[in-house]
Design a protein around this motif. Structure first.
Motif, PDB file in Angstrom:
ATOM      1  N   LYS A 189       2.515   1.699  -3.420  1.00  0.00           N
ATOM      2  CA  LYS A 189       1.530   2.155  -4.404  1.00  0.00           C
ATOM      3  C   LYS A 189       1.249   3.631  -4.226  1.00  0.00           C
ATOM      4  CE  LYS A 189      -3.164   1.195  -6.075  1.00  0.00           C
ATOM      5  NZ  LYS A 189      -4.387   0.377  -5.890  1.00  0.00           N
ATOM      6  N   LYS A 190       1.122   4.055  -2.970  1.00  0.00           N
ATOM      7  CA  LYS A 190       0.857   5.468  -2.692  1.00  0.00           C
ATOM      8  C   LYS A 190       1.983   6.339  -3.234  1.00  0.00           C
ATOM      9  CE  LYS A 190       1.555   7.023   1.498  1.00  0.00           C
ATOM     10  NZ  LYS A 190       1.394   7.300   2.950  1.00  0.00           N
TER      11      LYS A 190
ATOM     12  N   GLU B 221      -0.753  13.093  -1.432  1.00  0.00           N
ATOM     13  CA  GLU B 221       0.007  11.884  -1.709  1.00  0.00           C
ATOM     14  C   GLU B 221      -0.936  10.774  -2.142  1.00  0.00           C
ATOM     15  OE1 GLU B 221       4.189  10.582   0.118  1.00  0.00           O
ATOM     16  OE2 GLU B 221       2.535  10.657   1.547  1.00  0.00           O
ATOM     17  N   GLY B 222      -0.539  10.073  -3.197  1.00  0.00           N
ATOM     18  CA  GLY B 222      -1.361   8.989  -3.712  1.00  0.00           C
ATOM     19  C   GLY B 222      -2.312   9.443  -4.800  1.00  0.00           C
ATOM     20  N   GLU B 223      -2.361  10.770  -5.033  1.00  0.00           N
ATOM     21  CA  GLU B 223      -3.221  11.293  -6.098  1.00  0.00           C
ATOM     22  C   GLU B 223      -2.322  11.854  -7.190  1.00  0.00           C
ATOM     23  OE1 GLU B 223      -5.914  14.131  -4.504  1.00  0.00           O
ATOM     24  OE2 GLU B 223      -6.853  12.700  -3.120  1.00  0.00           O
TER      25      GLU B 223
ATOM     26  N   SER C 247       0.826  -1.201   0.000  1.00  0.00           N
ATOM     27  CA  SER C 247       0.000   0.000   0.000  1.00  0.00           C
ATOM     28  C   SER C 247       0.863   1.256   0.000  1.00  0.00           C
ATOM     29  CB  SER C 247      -0.925  -0.010   1.218  1.00  0.00           C
ATOM     30  OG  SER C 247      -1.680   1.172   1.296  1.00  0.00           O
TER      31      SER C 247
ATOM     32  N   ASP D 272       1.038  10.788   5.770  1.00  0.00           N
ATOM     33  CA  ASP D 272       0.536  11.219   4.467  1.00  0.00           C
ATOM     34  C   ASP D 272       0.875  12.700   4.297  1.00  0.00           C
ATOM     35  OD1 ASP D 272      -0.766   8.776   3.611  1.00  0.00           O
ATOM     36  OD2 ASP D 272      -2.245   9.170   5.173  1.00  0.00           O
TER      37      ASP D 272
ATOM     38  N   SER E 126       1.964   9.115  -6.678  1.00  0.00           N
ATOM     39  CA  SER E 126       1.973  10.515  -6.278  1.00  0.00           C
ATOM     40  C   SER E 126       2.539  11.401  -7.379  1.00  0.00           C
ATOM     41  CB  SER E 126       2.792  10.698  -4.995  1.00  0.00           C
ATOM     42  OG  SER E 126       2.161  10.066  -3.906  1.00  0.00           O
TER      43      SER E 126
END
Length: 473
Positions: free
Chosen positions: A294-295, A467-469, A291, A391, A299
């Motif tokens: 992946k994040k 982060e993650g977007e 996870s 995050d 990003s």
């Protein structure tokens, strides 16, 4: 022979006590009946030790707290109940073994007593998160000692490992033990409840209960973070520890009651172990690593740079230099930048600049990311071990322009208020800030400005990268 005889989830609404509820408790009669049944069952099991995990005693951000005097007592006077008093003997032997295990296994836990808590202006006492479950236990059984634990805002894996240490302690001491995870579910179930409503509340309760009933431990640890934060729960971390105490066995949750007439979910459950030699820990660690990776990979360059600058700083103890392969706008444009760090949905640090103080956005991000981690006066410095659970978001500010109150919108515009040398800033689209008046009042408070005085207003917009977007840039 198993040393842990029973595992339970119990809620802690004060109004469940008749002297507090004054009749209102009848609206959660099923909850009362379920708690009574647990009290009766514990009286049959006759444990020597009862471990209670609560969210409502004094909580530390960096260590699980274990009450560690000979006795502990409490009352419910703050709920206008002058009758209910409980005094319990602490199982010091259990505490000592548990603390030693935590030390050897590098789990952040500490024994707390009156002297330590006095330094934080806190009392050494039983909290209502403990007293409510024990009220039902003590009706039927009192021949036990207690281990009183307050969970911490540690990562979920560490809480799980702490539960494993509880299991190991009971085994090492050959001591018959019962564990109670005290916690309410979502506090945001209805519009007329005591907390702000969120449709995620009911979704969280349903998903959590189904996973517990089916023994889907991995799914519980993989629940959506945004949903958990929106639900406003206080029982999940207690459950992480409880589930850790059942490591090595397949489990099945038996729902004894679920009610939520006051806008708060009250779940009462018992857990049965069905098979041995079944480990979830390795799966949980692997999923957490996947996870996180992946994040990071998903990003955008803004938060990637903030993350890289933190990693570099902790490794080299100096600021990194922005590389030339960053997008042109990050190297050529100058803007104010705010960098925010959150840990498990809670703010962990935030530092920013209204106007640029460096030669480009990239260096503004690098500087403010480090300052958010080590120089926010509201928090202890972030440690390198915490980075995996943090995050990051980066807010790039547009240039402020003068404005009047009628031109503001707290969801779109941030504000800067100024009077003389005093200045206060508030970013846009903050949870709980829904009106222009609220936004201006908070900004004035931050700037030390009387909100009823004449002050100038500027507004600005932000481009927010999370982060993650993988935001367009």
């Amino acid at each position: 022979m198993k040393n842990i005889l029973g595992y339970y989830l119990m809620p802690h609404p004060p109004l469940i006590i008749p002297s507090i509820g004054k009749g209102e408790e009848k609206k959660i009669q099923n909850t009362i009946n379920a708690c009574e049944s647990i009290g009766k069952e514990i009286s049959i099991l006759k444990p020597k030790t009862i471990v209670v995990i609560t969210p409502h005693a004094t909580m530390f951000s960096d260590a699980i707290a274990i009450s560690n005097e000979e006795k502990i007592k409490g009352n419910l006077i703050k709920f206008r109940d002058f009758e209910t008093n409980i005094e319990l003997e602490i199982d010091k032997e259990f505490n000592d073994e548990l603390l030693n295990l935590c030390k050897s296994e590098n789990i952040s836990a500490a024994g707390v007593d009156s002297n330590l808590l006095r330094r934080f202006n806190k009392d050494y006492e039983l909290d209502h998160g403990t007293m409510i479950p024990m009220y039902f236990v003590n009706k039927y059984y009192t021949d036990y000692k207690i281990v009183h634990i307050t969970y911490s805002i540690l990562n979920d894996i560490e809480l799980y490992k702490f539960g494993m240490a509880i299991q190991k302690t009971a085994k090492n001491l050959n001591k018959n033990t019962v564990i109670i995870a005290s916690g309410d579910l979502s506090h945001r179930l209805t519009e007329d409840g005591p907390y702000e409503y969120s449709p995620q509340g009911a979704k969280f309760d349903k998903e959590l209960i189904e996973n517990l009933e089916n023994g889907n431990v991995v799914n519980i640890f993989n629940m959506d973070k945004c949903m958990i934060e929106e639900a406003g729960e206080c029982g999940l971390r207690s459950l992480y520890i409880l589930l850790g105490a059942m490591e090595g066995n397949s489990i099945q949750g038996e729902l004894l009651s679920y009610e939520g007439p006051f806008g708060v979910g009250y779940g009462v459950m018992k857990f049965n172990q069905e098979g041995e030699n079944i480990s979830n820990l390795d799966k949980l660690v692997k999923i957490k690593e996947e996870s996180f990776n992946k994040k990071i990979s998903n990003s955008n360059p803004y938060v990637k740079l903030a993350r890289e600058s933190l990693n570099y700083y902790f490794k080299n103890k100096r600021l990194m230099i922005a590389s030339n392969d960053l997008p042109r706008e990050m190297l050529e444009e100058r803007h104010g930048v705010f960098v925010s760090l959150k840990k498990f949905g809670q703010l962990r640090g935030c530092i920013g600049t209204i106007f640029p103080t460096t030669d480009c956005v990239a260096n503004e991000i690098i500087r403010n990311a480090i300052q958010a981690a080590i120089a926010d006066p509201r928090f202890l410095e972030v440690t390198e071990d915490e980075l995996v659970d943090i995050d990051i978001s980066v807010d790039v500010l547009t240039n402020p322009i003068k404005a009047i109150k009628e031109e503001l919108n707290p969801k779109i515009y941030g504000v800067i208020v100024s009077k003389g040398q005093n200045r206060g800033l508030l970013l846009p689209d903050l949870e709980g800030v829904d009106t222009v008046e609220e936004q201006l009042n908070i900004a004035c408070q931050k700037g030390g400005i009387n909100p009823n005085s004449d002050y100038s207003i500027e507004k600005f917009e932000v481009i927010r990268y999370k982060e993650g977007e993988n935001n367009e840039i």
